[in-house]
Design an enzyme around this catalytic site. Sequence first.
Site: not given
Ligand code: PMP
Length: 300
Positions: A153
Site C-alpha cells: 500500500k
Molecule cells: N483497494 C485499494 C486500492 C485500497 O486502497 C483499499 C483500502 N486499503 C482497499 C482495496 C480495501 O482494503 P482494506 O479492506 O484492507 O481496507
Amino acid sequence: MEKLKKIWLNGHLIDWENAQIHILTHTLHYGSGVFEGIRCYKTAKGPAVFRLKDHIERLFYSAVVLEMDIPFSQQQIEEAVLQTIKANELEECYIRPIVFFGDKMGLNPKGAPLHIAIAVWPWGAYLGGKETVDVKISKYIRMHPGSADIKAKMCGYYANSVLASLEAHKENFDEALFLDYEGFVAEGPGENIFFVEQGKLLTPKSDNILAGITRNSILKIANDLGIETKEEKISPERAKLASEAFFTGTAAEVCPIGKIDDVLIGQAKVGEITSQIKKVFEQVITGNNDAYLSWLTFLK
Ligand code: PMP
C-alpha cells in the site's frame, strides 16, 4: 481538518499542530511512502480496533517493498496505535499509520531519514452515507501489477486513484471503478468490489488488485452464512448484469452500489444478500458477534 490532540511520531506523542514535515520530504515529491487505513469502533466493552494485527502486518510488508527498515516491532506499532487513540480520547475513529522518507532529493531514498507516524480522527461514512452509490468505470486502468508490487500500500500508487476519483466526481458519480490491464473489473480507488450473481457472491481474483482485509473478512462471513463465493475474472458487461453489487474497504466499510455507468443495479436498492452481509459485518465490528471477537483488539 478539524484539530485533534496528539499524533504519534517516531516513538512519541506530539501535539497535533506540531506534526509538520519539511518541504523537501522525499515521500512528498516521489510518493515513496507506505501507509495503512484502519478503523476503531465503539463497542459495549469500549473502543476496539478491527483486524489491527493484519493491518500492521500489511504495513510492514509494504515497508519491506520500499526497503524501509522500521526501527520498531509490529507489536510496538500496534501498541502505539492504541496509545494514540487513547491520547485523543476517541471512542470511534479512523487510524492512519504512515512510514515515509524524510528530507532528501533524488529518486534513490537511501540515506534519507525514515519516519513513522500515526494519526487518528473521527471519520463517518467514507462514500457520503447514501443508501447506494453511483459508480463510473474509469478511463484510467488500475496500476499494472508489473509496474510495482501492488500488494503493497504505497503512497505513490494513489495518484492513480486520485485521478479516477476526480474523473468520477466531475461526472457526478460517487466513486470510480477501475478495470485492470486485461479489461476485467479490478476495484475502486480505495475499495474492493463484490457482485451477486444468481445468489452467489462474486469478486475479482486477487491478481490485479489490493486484496483488502475487509474483502477477506466478507469472504469469511459469506462462507459462514452459507453463501457460495467465487473469485473470478469479471468482465464489465457481466458486472452490469449483477443483481447486487457493493464495495468493501476499511474507509468505505460495506457500501451498496446502485449504478455502474448508466446501468442500474438491483433497481438501485440495497439487495437481500448485501443487506444480510452488511448486517453481520456491522455486528462483527461492534463486538456483537462472538464468533469473530478475535478480529477485535480492545483498548485496555
Ligand atoms: N483497494 C485499494 C486500492 C485500497 O486502497 C483499499 C483500502 N486499503 C482497499 C482495496 C480495501 O482494503 P482494506 O479492506 O484492507 O481496507
